[in-house]
Design an enzyme around this catalytic site. Structure first.
Site, mmCIF file in Angstrom:
data_model
loop_
_atom_site.group_PDB
_atom_site.id
_atom_site.type_symbol
_atom_site.label_atom_id
_atom_site.label_comp_id
_atom_site.label_asym_id
_atom_site.label_seq_id
_atom_site.Cartn_x
_atom_site.Cartn_y
_atom_site.Cartn_z
ATOM 1 N N LYS A 1 0.814 -1.219 0.000
ATOM 2 C CA LYS A 1 0.000 0.000 0.000
ATOM 3 C C LYS A 1 0.845 1.266 0.000
ATOM 4 C CE LYS A 1 -1.310 0.838 4.216
ATOM 5 N NZ LYS A 1 -0.811 2.072 4.833
ATOM 6 N N ARG B 1 -7.828 4.767 9.784
ATOM 7 C CA ARG B 1 -7.631 3.329 9.869
ATOM 8 C C ARG B 1 -8.780 2.607 10.573
ATOM 9 N NH1 ARG B 1 -2.296 1.941 12.739
ATOM 10 N NH2 ARG B 1 -3.158 -0.136 12.602
ATOM 11 N N ARG C 1 10.923 -13.174 5.532
ATOM 12 C CA ARG C 1 12.098 -12.407 5.973
ATOM 13 C C ARG C 1 12.823 -13.105 7.133
ATOM 14 N NH1 ARG C 1 9.313 -6.451 5.886
ATOM 15 N NH2 ARG C 1 8.119 -7.351 7.595
ATOM 16 N N ARG D 1 12.451 -12.105 13.132
ATOM 17 C CA ARG D 1 11.991 -11.104 14.087
ATOM 18 C C ARG D 1 10.578 -11.493 14.507
ATOM 19 N NH1 ARG D 1 11.312 -5.486 12.542
ATOM 20 N NH2 ARG D 1 10.255 -6.405 10.788
ATOM 21 N N ARG E 1 -1.879 -9.665 13.573
ATOM 22 C CA ARG E 1 -2.013 -8.295 13.036
ATOM 23 C C ARG E 1 -3.085 -8.230 11.969
ATOM 24 N NH1 ARG E 1 3.604 -6.877 10.900
ATOM 25 N NH2 ARG E 1 2.672 -4.926 10.193
#
Ligand SMILES: [Zn+2]
Length: 219
Positions: free
Chosen positions: A13, A88, A127, A162, A173
């Site tokens: 985005k 949001r 990642r 991480r 999330r």
């Protein structure tokens, strides 16, 4: 043109909002960047936001709304913009409607970059980092995999993820994102502003889909 860009974390985005701003000459209003800048400059808002941002919590609506309102009421009021990261949730959208109304500005479209949750998890959990403090090499199992799986090419340390890049964290999330965003999307759908664009493929191909969706709205 006045736009709002909405998309899940990892949807690209921010990249698309930036491209739109560059190519259409719009102000890229990225609330995340504005907040980080406010914290860096230690403004009153920055000081209030810092305790939330530093532990990865959401900054309260009242603070974000006040920051956006202040910008729109100032003589730097953006006339042509793409909002990235704001509103949001529904409460922020209602507040934003009010300030736009006060400034006699109307939105042209709200773009929702749709990417399936599984795809987001696949992208973000790719990642991996080298935990060796003198190395800190980064890898991406999709685009830049280590030569032997799970091992740093440079120093041989076992790679780690991480907390933010672990699938369960990403799922959590995304859950929060959907919970907040469903009402937000309904709000703009009811106003006839919502445009959905699939966020799959190359950056430029997605950008062309955004352009086409905006052009189709104008007709
Ligand atoms: Zn390493």
């Amino acid at each position: 043109m006045r736009l709002i860009f909405i998309g899940p974390p990892g949807s690209g985005k921010g990249t698309q909002a930036k491209l739109l701003s560059q190519r259409l000459g719009l102000i890229h209003f990225a609330t995340g960047d504005i907040l980080r800048e406010a914290i860096r400059l230690q403004t009153p808002e920055g000081k209030q936001a810092h305790p939330y941002m530093s532990v990865g919590k959401m900054v309260p609506d009242s603070l974000i709304n006040a920051m956006v309102d202040a910008r729109f009421r100032s003589n730097e009021c953006p006339n042509r913009f793409v909002m990235d990261g704001y509103p949001r949730n529904l409460a922020q959208a209602v507040s934003f409607d009010a300030i736009l109304n006060e400034c006699k500005l109307s939105l042209d479209a709200v773009i929702f970059l749709r990417v399936a949750d599984e795809e987001i998890v696949k992208r973000l959990s790719a990642r991996w980092n080298c935990p060796n403090p003198t190395c800190k090499a980064t890898y991406n199992t999709q685009f830049k995999p280590p030569k032997s799986p799970g091992i740093c090419d440079d120093c041989g340390s076992p790679l780690m993820q991480r907390e933010d890049d672990k699938p369960e964290t990403i799922q959590r999330r995304l859950g929060i994102f959907h919970e907040l965003t469903n009402a937000l999307l309904d709000h703009y759908r009811n106003q006839g502003l919502l445009v959905e664009v699939p966020g799959i493929g190359e950056i430029d191909a997605i950008y062309r889909s955004v352009e086409q969706a905006l052009a189709a709205r104008k007709r």
